[in-house]
Write a protein that holds these residues in place. Structure first.
Motif, short mmCIF file in Angstrom:
data_model
loop_
_atom_site.label_atom_id
_atom_site.label_comp_id
_atom_site.label_asym_id
_atom_site.label_seq_id
_atom_site.Cartn_x
_atom_site.Cartn_y
_atom_site.Cartn_z
N ALA A 152 0.84 -1.20 0.00
CA ALA A 152 0.00 0.00 0.00
C ALA A 152 0.88 1.25 0.00
CB ALA A 152 -0.93 0.00 1.21
N TRP A 153 1.97 1.19 0.75
CA TRP A 153 2.88 2.34 0.80
C TRP A 153 3.45 2.63 -0.59
CZ3 TRP A 153 8.30 2.02 -0.04
CH2 TRP A 153 8.95 3.24 0.08
N ALA A 154 3.89 1.58 -1.28
CA ALA A 154 4.47 1.76 -2.61
C ALA A 154 3.43 2.36 -3.56
CB ALA A 154 4.98 0.42 -3.15
N VAL A 266 9.87 13.35 1.57
CA VAL A 266 9.59 13.43 3.01
C VAL A 266 8.25 12.76 3.31
CG1 VAL A 266 9.02 15.04 4.88
CG2 VAL A 266 10.99 15.49 3.42
N GLN A 267 7.25 13.10 2.47
CA GLN A 267 5.92 12.52 2.63
C GLN A 267 5.96 11.00 2.51
OE1 GLN A 267 3.51 14.78 3.36
NE2 GLN A 267 2.35 12.96 3.92
N ALA A 268 6.78 10.52 1.59
CA ALA A 268 6.90 9.07 1.39
C ALA A 268 7.47 8.42 2.65
CB ALA A 268 7.79 8.77 0.19
N GLY A 269 8.46 9.06 3.26
CA GLY A 269 9.07 8.51 4.49
C GLY A 269 8.05 8.44 5.61
N ILE A 270 7.27 9.51 5.76
CA ILE A 270 6.26 9.56 6.82
C ILE A 270 5.18 8.50 6.58
CG2 ILE A 270 4.44 10.98 7.82
CD1 ILE A 270 6.25 13.40 7.19
N THR A 271 4.78 8.38 5.32
CA THR A 271 3.74 7.40 4.99
C THR A 271 4.22 5.98 5.26
OG1 THR A 271 3.12 8.93 3.24
CG2 THR A 271 2.06 6.80 3.20
N PHE A 272 5.51 5.74 5.03
CA PHE A 272 6.08 4.42 5.31
C PHE A 272 5.90 4.10 6.80
CE2 PHE A 272 9.53 1.55 6.43
CZ PHE A 272 9.45 0.60 5.42
N LEU A 305 -7.52 3.17 11.12
CA LEU A 305 -6.49 3.62 10.18
C LEU A 305 -6.47 5.15 10.12
CD1 LEU A 305 -6.82 1.30 7.03
CD2 LEU A 305 -5.10 1.25 8.83
N ALA A 306 -7.68 5.72 10.02
CA ALA A 306 -7.79 7.18 9.94
C ALA A 306 -7.24 7.83 11.21
CB ALA A 306 -9.24 7.59 9.71
N LEU A 307 -7.47 7.16 12.33
CA LEU A 307 -6.99 7.68 13.61
C LEU A 307 -5.46 7.70 13.66
CD1 LEU A 307 -8.76 8.64 15.92
CD2 LEU A 307 -8.45 6.42 17.02
N VAL A 308 -4.85 6.62 13.19
CA VAL A 308 -3.38 6.57 13.15
C VAL A 308 -2.86 7.73 12.31
CG1 VAL A 308 -1.40 5.27 12.27
CG2 VAL A 308 -3.21 4.08 13.52
N SER A 309 -3.48 7.95 11.15
CA SER A 309 -3.04 9.01 10.25
C SER A 309 -3.25 10.39 10.89
CB SER A 309 -3.79 8.87 8.94
OG SER A 309 -4.00 10.10 8.34
N THR A 310 -4.38 10.57 11.59
CA THR A 310 -4.67 11.86 12.23
C THR A 310 -3.67 12.16 13.34
OG1 THR A 310 -7.01 11.45 11.84
CG2 THR A 310 -6.50 13.20 13.38
N LEU A 312 -0.70 10.86 13.83
CA LEU A 312 0.65 11.04 13.29
C LEU A 312 0.82 12.42 12.67
CD1 LEU A 312 3.10 9.14 13.12
CD2 LEU A 312 2.46 8.65 10.76
N SER A 313 -0.18 12.86 11.90
CA SER A 313 -0.10 14.20 11.29
C SER A 313 0.00 15.27 12.35
CB SER A 313 -1.33 14.51 10.44
OG SER A 313 -1.65 13.46 9.61
N PHE A 314 -0.79 15.10 13.41
CA PHE A 314 -0.77 16.09 14.49
C PHE A 314 0.61 16.15 15.16
CE2 PHE A 314 -1.27 17.02 19.03
CZ PHE A 314 -1.82 18.29 18.95
N LEU A 315 1.15 14.97 15.47
CA LEU A 315 2.45 14.92 16.16
C LEU A 315 3.57 15.47 15.28
CD1 LEU A 315 2.25 11.43 17.93
CD2 LEU A 315 1.96 13.71 18.95
N LEU A 316 3.45 15.25 13.96
CA LEU A 316 4.53 15.65 13.07
C LEU A 316 4.41 17.09 12.57
CD1 LEU A 316 5.02 12.43 10.94
CD2 LEU A 316 6.54 13.37 12.68
N MET A 317 3.26 17.73 12.90
CA MET A 317 3.03 19.07 12.36
C MET A 317 4.18 20.05 12.65
SD MET A 317 -0.71 20.63 12.20
CE MET A 317 -0.78 22.16 13.09
N PRO A 318 4.67 20.12 13.90
CA PRO A 318 5.77 21.07 14.13
C PRO A 318 7.01 20.74 13.31
CG PRO A 318 4.84 20.30 16.21
CD PRO A 318 4.24 19.45 15.13
N ALA A 319 7.31 19.46 13.16
CA ALA A 319 8.50 19.07 12.40
C ALA A 319 8.31 19.41 10.92
CB ALA A 319 8.77 17.58 12.58
N LEU A 320 7.13 19.11 10.38
CA LEU A 320 6.88 19.39 8.96
C LEU A 320 6.87 20.89 8.69
CD1 LEU A 320 4.27 16.68 7.98
CD2 LEU A 320 6.62 16.93 7.17
#
Ligand SMILES: [Zn+2]
Length: 390
Positions: A152-154, A266-272, A305-310, A312-320
């Motif tokens: 799915a990642w690929a 970068v997005q690909a790494g995060i999605t992985f 799945l949506a929760l994991v994505s939400t 993760l996006s929240f936690l990574l927001m400052p870094a991104l």
């Protein structure tokens, strides 16, 4: 994907005393804007939690199967469509408030009818993309329950590239009109700029933003054949040729530094990482919770799945955002080196800040967490410091 210049125009009396001081109006507008964004995100998060905790997701799945006469792929479609309708209806209050806020602060001239039509189109585009992604994920989970996350990642990485390519020619034109820039003087300046950069930019387009907004904006968009710089007509009409050249040089800086391909990486790494975590969470829920779904390919577990994505996006927001601000500083530096003088860069920043009611000096926390661009006050003082040295 779209990179945006944030920015203000009317210089008010008093603003001259300290041009970097924000007006109370700008402070208020940005605070409300931020709160709306946070409330909207929290609502989405709460919806996912409620669906899982109450087991309603299993009910939705059952209804979807009935509607689809037990056809799996069709049931996935019904399920995603129902979620999408709930999400839109729940968030409608915030959407209406946002529309009114833009008018209240005289930042928009969009009519109600046009706004509703945009909402419908936006919802439909979201639905099509959402259905496509969810169908792909569950198709892969069914075929390969062990390695689904890797496959799915690929597939997602290929889709990121695909969407980055079609965005300026398929997605943006659904909402805005574009036409090739006709101003010969600006075109000549751009050619000079890009020759100096040793880069060929495939096109500069005028973006008819004035039909919907009074804000100004510019961006580098697309990939490969669709790569282009777009300049809002609200910018072209109100800024001097020197100022527009400064904005163009900044966008060209993004191109020269290859910021779009790098962001996709970068997005690909995060999605992985995201898919790997999602796979572990799904596996755990099937083995130990089994409350809403006892099989991996039961799409009632989709909110997980949506929760994991939400999360993760929240936690990574400052870094991104920090990464984005780094890119913006690089593009700014490139612009200063390419234009004959720094003054038009500074005045374009000030105009953008005024016109868009942007905060020139947000609090450090707000900048760190929310802003994809450095504070305008910092961009201006960095430009002046650079000019003093060179
Ligand atoms: Zn930029």
């Amino acid at each position: 994907m779209q990179e945006v210049l944030q920015g203000v125009h009317i210089s008010l009396p008093g603003a001259e005393d300290n041009p970097q001081q924000d007006r109370p109006e700008a402070r208020r507008y940005n605070r409300i804007h931020r709160i709306l964004g946070i409330a909207d995100a929290l609502l989405g998060f709460a919806l996912l939690i409620v669906l899982l905790a109450t087991g309603w997701t299993a009910k939705l799945r059952d209804w979807s199967y009935i509607g689809a006469h037990q056809h799996y792929a069709l049931a996935v479609f019904f399920y995603v469509a129902m979620l999408s309708v709930f999400g839109k209806v729940l968030g409608l209050g915030f959407d209406i408030y946002s529309y009114r806020l833009e008018h209240q602060y005289k930042l928009s001239n969009q009519k109600v009818g046009s706004w509703i039509w945009d909402q419908v189109k936006g919802w439909l585009v979201g639905l099509v993309i959402g259905v496509l992604l969810v169908e792909i994920i569950y198709f892969i989970i069914r075929r390969s329950p062990e390695h689904w996350w890797l496959i799915a990642w690929a597939v997602f990485v290929v889709l990121f590239v695909f969407f980055a390519q079609i965005a300026p020619v398929v997605l943006f034109p659904l909402f805005y009109k574009f036409k090739p820039l006709e101003n010969e003087e600006l075109k000549a300046r751009l050619v000079r700029l890009s020759e100096r950069a040793g880069a060929r930019v495939r096109g500069v387009y005028e973006w008819k933003l004035s039909e919907k907004s009074k804000k100004a904006n510019a961006a580098l968009t697309g990939l490969g054949q669709t790569r282009r710089i777009i300049l809002a007509d609200t910018l072209l009409e109100n800024y001097t040729p020197d100022e527009i050249e400064a904005v163009l040089a900044h966008e060209l800086g993004h191109h020269v530094h290859r910021h779009i391909p790098k962001s996709i990486l970068v997005q690909a790494g995060i999605t992985f990482a995201g898919f790997w975590i999602a796979s572990a969470v799904l596996r755990f829920s099937v083995d130990h919770i089994a409350m809403f779904a006892d099989r991996l390919d039961d799409f009632a577990n989709f909110p997980l799945l949506a929760l994991v994505s939400t999360v993760l996006s929240f936690l990574l927001m400052p870094a991104l955002n920090a990464y984005s601000r780094y890119n913006e500083r690089q593009a700014d530096l490139y612009a200063w080196k390419s234009i004959p003088a720094i003054a038009p860069f500074v005045s374009s920043m000030n105009k953008l800040a005024d016109q868009n009611l942007a905060e020139r000096t947000p609090s450090r926390f707000v900048e760190w967490f929310f802003h994809s661009h450095p504070a305008i006050s910092k961009r201006i003082s960095a430009a002046q410091a650079w000019a003093a040295k060179h």
